[in-house]
Write an enzyme that holds these catalytic residues in place. Structure first.
Site, PDB file in Angstrom:
ATOM      1  N   GLU A 190       0.835  -1.206   0.000  1.00 29.19           N
ATOM      2  CA  GLU A 190       0.000   0.000   0.000  1.00 29.19           C
ATOM      3  C   GLU A 190       0.869   1.255   0.000  1.00 29.19           C
ATOM      4  OE1 GLU A 190      -3.340   0.516   2.567  1.00 29.19           O
ATOM      5  OE2 GLU A 190      -3.685  -1.637   2.754  1.00 29.19           O
ATOM      6  N   SER A 254       5.528 -20.715  -0.648  1.00 30.47           N
ATOM      7  CA  SER A 254       5.386 -21.966   0.077  1.00 30.47           C
ATOM      8  C   SER A 254       4.563 -22.864  -0.837  1.00 30.47           C
ATOM      9  CB  SER A 254       4.664 -21.802   1.414  1.00 30.47           C
ATOM     10  OG  SER A 254       5.474 -21.146   2.365  1.00 30.47           O
ATOM     11  N   ASP A 326      -5.340 -10.147   1.936  1.00 29.34           N
ATOM     12  CA  ASP A 326      -5.103  -8.766   2.348  1.00 29.34           C
ATOM     13  C   ASP A 326      -5.829  -8.543   3.673  1.00 29.34           C
ATOM     14  OD1 ASP A 326      -4.834  -6.078   2.729  1.00 29.34           O
ATOM     15  OD2 ASP A 326      -5.577  -5.490   0.758  1.00 29.34           O
ATOM     16  N   ASP A 329      -4.878  -2.815   6.404  1.00 26.31           N
ATOM     17  CA  ASP A 329      -5.243  -1.599   5.682  1.00 26.31           C
ATOM     18  C   ASP A 329      -4.678  -0.384   6.396  1.00 26.31           C
ATOM     19  OD1 ASP A 329      -6.594  -2.438   3.408  1.00 26.31           O
ATOM     20  OD2 ASP A 329      -8.482  -2.694   4.489  1.00 26.31           O
ATOM     21  N   ASP A 506     -13.680 -10.298  -2.392  1.00 26.66           N
ATOM     22  CA  ASP A 506     -12.306 -10.072  -2.844  1.00 26.66           C
ATOM     23  C   ASP A 506     -11.373 -10.303  -1.663  1.00 26.66           C
ATOM     24  OD1 ASP A 506     -12.965  -9.329  -5.494  1.00 26.66           O
ATOM     25  OD2 ASP A 506     -13.485  -7.311  -4.799  1.00 26.66           O
TER      26      ASP A 506
END
Length: 769
Positions: A190, A254, A326, A329, A506
């Site tokens: 980010e 991995s 994700d 944030d 998402d």
């Protein structure tokens, strides 16, 4: 996942030099005493005697009459063989390294205190149920009982002049938080996009430089309010990225896969796993077999934690890789006086004071501001006037975290239903769990808390922290990605995209390239009647699909010298197997590294490891080429081949000569003791090979890799295999300090046995003082 390693320990080096001079240098080490592995060791707090058998490799088998005694004994055994490692890990997580290492680690401690890892560990302990607390408390009691037995301390304590203090429950859980940090790296990507926006790059150009995955994922940066990012914000982002450089860079790597009995020679499933984390001495992993009347599991444990993390029990096997979800944030705060605007009102900051004690120096005091999202992480950079503050929301800082109980439940689970029930407690880091059982079933679960974001918030760039982009909860348990006995007869994960088209949430827009997953799938589908030996062959494969993608580029090059022309032909004739003895692998690695310099002036970084960006530039042209056409980019590639050969002075070496898997000690690296503490080995592969071999573009060294490997045979559990490197012990003079390194390097394994193994030493832990 990666091992935390620190650099810039100049003060420590001076301390070590002084200590060595005072005690006769290496002669001092020769007089050091190793932990007791034979006979009886009395430890107050045990309820019954515990048997500890060690194989010649140092693999530990622990048998106890209860789970309480089992975890107590695991704490003592871990402390016997890995006490300094455990000490370093808990001090790192608590931001207390400077207490013993001095000013050299103050900035790292500031970073860790600001994020609040230890506070999160304390909160996680309080959120555990009775089962989890019993395991943690028993483990801590075992560590402390061992410390109270007046054991020989590892040499690191003597060199630094202090003794370890008693363990606390949060010391156990803080390393899990650090591992989660290691595997949750969206915050820095980010910042990278935030910096590029501030430097004037458009949303569309950033999407070209960092191509979305998959190709039709067109939403890259979702928030119109942040398209104009101030230069001061970009400066702050750059400073925070530089602060993050104190920590090792992550690796999205991995592998795990599971194959059903319909594809195996035995008719029963096979399961393989090799997590790719930071390499170090000692190993991140510790191999152990734990047995009590209610729990039996064997596999890889983490020193400092009471559970088998990867392995099998009597009925099921499991393996993990990083989802790459994700779960972090950054929120740009709109400050109002002594607070910030959120949901239409001004909220005051919560403030906590942190005091960092510094060996040989004055204490460092800092105030950490807290918000509805979490800490203001930008406050560690105080010299960027005009920049807007950034707050962090991260699943690992949630007040409740029962991930440890998830692993305990998995250790006990006897079937798919119990396995899934255990994972309901899992919080972070989000992992791809593959599963197999002796009933013939295979399965997959994407574990952990997976945020649901507001419309227009992709998670790819910081967004306003005014309330409209707050998380809307987490993906419900029954809607997480999951599979059970799929028709294909196998499941492969290698940090590639998890969710199919049409999945309603998402999870991430940043996935690892599909090279490793594609190659593993290719090898599974190429043969019938798969065996343990086939799983090993896949795990050891060093065929570079990265080379396959760039081979057409080589075909189109016009070499600028006779040597380049010769090597172009050598590479075109190469089979793409990046073996340690391959000179072609070295030439290609250097060629790719030179290609990665293409956008350096634009992005402000020397190397840009984005293969799809590079391939597109060489096919379609790019503004960083002169001219900005495909032909101009091919001329750049031709010069890149020349520069690659120049790096070797006209004599291209075998890949393993320059591509060395490095195992540095946490603090003895770059000191006179490094020749005793550090290890390295010739290695093959590249970032795209199943037997992964990522490398530093400057010197080709390999700091991350498959430090642990396992192959589990559900037809005969005792025919399963595992290995890690460099060895079981963290004691420099132990014969088990690095005795597994050559086996690991050459692709050999240890038998993963619960019985029938060779016993090298027998220790009985008995109650009493």
């Amino acid at each position: 996942m990666r091992v935390l390693r620190w650099t810039g320990l100049a003060l420590l080096a001076l301390l070590l030099l002084g200590s060595l001079a005072a005690c006769g240098g290496y002669l001092y080490l020769r007089g050091a005493t190793l932990p007791q592995h034979e006979g009886e060791l009395r430890l107050p707090g045990l309820e019954s005697a515990v048997e500890v058998e060690r194989e010649p490799s140092g693999v530990a088998h622990i048998r106890a009459a209860s789970e309480r005694d089992l975890f107590f004994a695991l704490g003592a055994v871990h402390a016997q063989d890995r006490l300094w490692q455990m000490e370093f890990q808990r001090r790192a997580g608590a931001g207390r390294l400077s207490e013993v290492l001095g000013e050299a680690t103050v900035e790292e401690d500031r970073f860790l205190r600001t994020w609040g890892f230890y506070r999160a560990a304390e909160s996680a302990y309080e959120s555990l149920g009775p089962d989890g607390k019993l395991a943690v408390d028993s483990y801590v009691a075992g560590v402390n009982a061992y410390l109270d037995s007046d054991p020989p301390l590892p040499v690191e304590f003597t060199l630094l002049g202090y003794e370890p203090e008693p363990w606390r429950p949060a010391d156990v859980l803080v390393w899990a938080k650090m591992m989660s940090f290691d595997l949750s790296t969206n915050w820095d990507s980010e910042l990278q996009r935030y910096r590029l926006l501030a430097e004037g790059l458009s949303e569309e150009r950033i999407a070209e430089l960092i191509p979305p995955y998959p190709e039709d994922a067109t939403t890259v940066l979702g928030d119109e309010e942040l398209q104009e990012v101030a230069a001061s914000d970009g400066e702050l982002a750059g400073a925070l990225l530089a602060a993050g450089d104190s920590f090792p860079s992550g690796i999205e790597a991995s592998n795990n896969w599971v194959v059903s009995g319909g594809r195996t020679a035995s008719g029963e499933p096979l399961l393989a796993n090799d997590p790719h984390l930071g390499l170090g001495a000692p190993s991140l992993w510790y191999l152990a077999h734990l047995e009590s009347p209610t729990l039996e599991a064997v596999g890889a444990t983490l020193p400092g934690l009471p559970a088998v993390v990867i392995g099998h029990n009597r009925e099921i096997a499991w393996g993990v890789t990083n989802v790459g979800a994700d779960v972090q944030d950054l929120y740009v705060l709109e400050e109002r006086g002594e607070g910030y605007r959120h949901d239409g009102e001004v909220r005051p900051y919560g403030v906590r004071e942190e005091v960092i004690e510094v060996a040989g120096g004055e204490p460092v005091r800092l105030e950490v501001r807290e918000t509805v999202y979490g800490p203001v992480i930008s406050d560690i950079e105080e010299d960027v006037p005009g920049a807007r503050p950034l707050a962090l929301r991260w699943t690992s800082l949630e007040p409740e975290d029962r991930t440890l109980e998830a692993f305990l439940g998995i250790n006990r689970a006897q079937n798919w239903e119990e396995f899934n029930r255990a994972l309901e407690n899992y919080v972070a880091p989000s992992q791809n769990f593959v599963y197999a059982d002796r009933a013939g079933n295979i399965g997959y679960v994407a574990s952990g808390l997976l945020p649901i974001r507001a419309e227009g918030h992709t998670g790819l760039v910081p967004v306003p922290g005014t309330g409209e982009f707050d998380w809307e909860g987490y993906i419900p348990e029954d809607e997480r990605p999951r599979a059970f006995n799929p028709e294909a007869g196998y499941i492969v994960t290698a940090n590639n995209k998890v969710t199919p088209e049409g999945y309603p949430y998402d999870i991430s827009f940043e996935w690892a390239e599909p090279y490793r997953a594609d190659r593993i799938t290719e090898m599974i589908e190429a043969r019938d009647g798969l065996t343990v030996e086939d799983m090993v062959e896949i795990q050891q494969d060093q065929t570079s699909l990265l080379f396959r993608d760039f081979r057409p580029v080589l075909e189109r090059l016009e070499p600028g010298s006779e040597e380049a022309a010769r090597w172009r032909e050598e590479l075109l004739a190469w089979d793409g197997v990046a073996a340690p003895d391959s000179r072609e692998a070295a030439a290609f690695a250097a060629f790719y590294a030179e290609l990665a310099r293409l956008p350096a002036a634009e992005v402000g970084e020397e190397y840009w490891d984005e293969p799809r960006y590079l391939l597109n530039a060489l096919e379609e042209g790019d503004p960083n080429c002169e001219p900005a056409t495909a032909a101009g980019c091919l001329r750049f590639a031709s010069r890149a081949l020349d520069r690659a050969l120049e790096r070797f002075g006209g004599d291209v070496p075998e890949w393993g000569e320059v591509h060395r898997a490095t195992f540095p000690h946490s603090v003895l690296t770059n000191t006179p003791l490094a020749r005793l503490s550090d290890r390295e080995a010739a290695f093959g592969g590249d970032r795209s090979t199943p037997n992964v071999g990522p490398y530093d573009f400057e010197d080709f060294s390999m700091g991350n890799g498959p430090g642990y490997r396992q192959v589990v045979d559900l037809a005969d559990l005792d025919a399963s295999l595992y290995i890690h490197a460099p060895g079981q012990s963290g004691n420099l003079l132990s014969g088990n300090y690095a005795d597994l390194l050559e086996m690991w390097r050459s692709g050999e394994y240890l038998p993963m046995r619960r019985s029938g193994y060779e016993v090298d030493s027998e220790l009985v832990l008995v109650p009493g003082g």
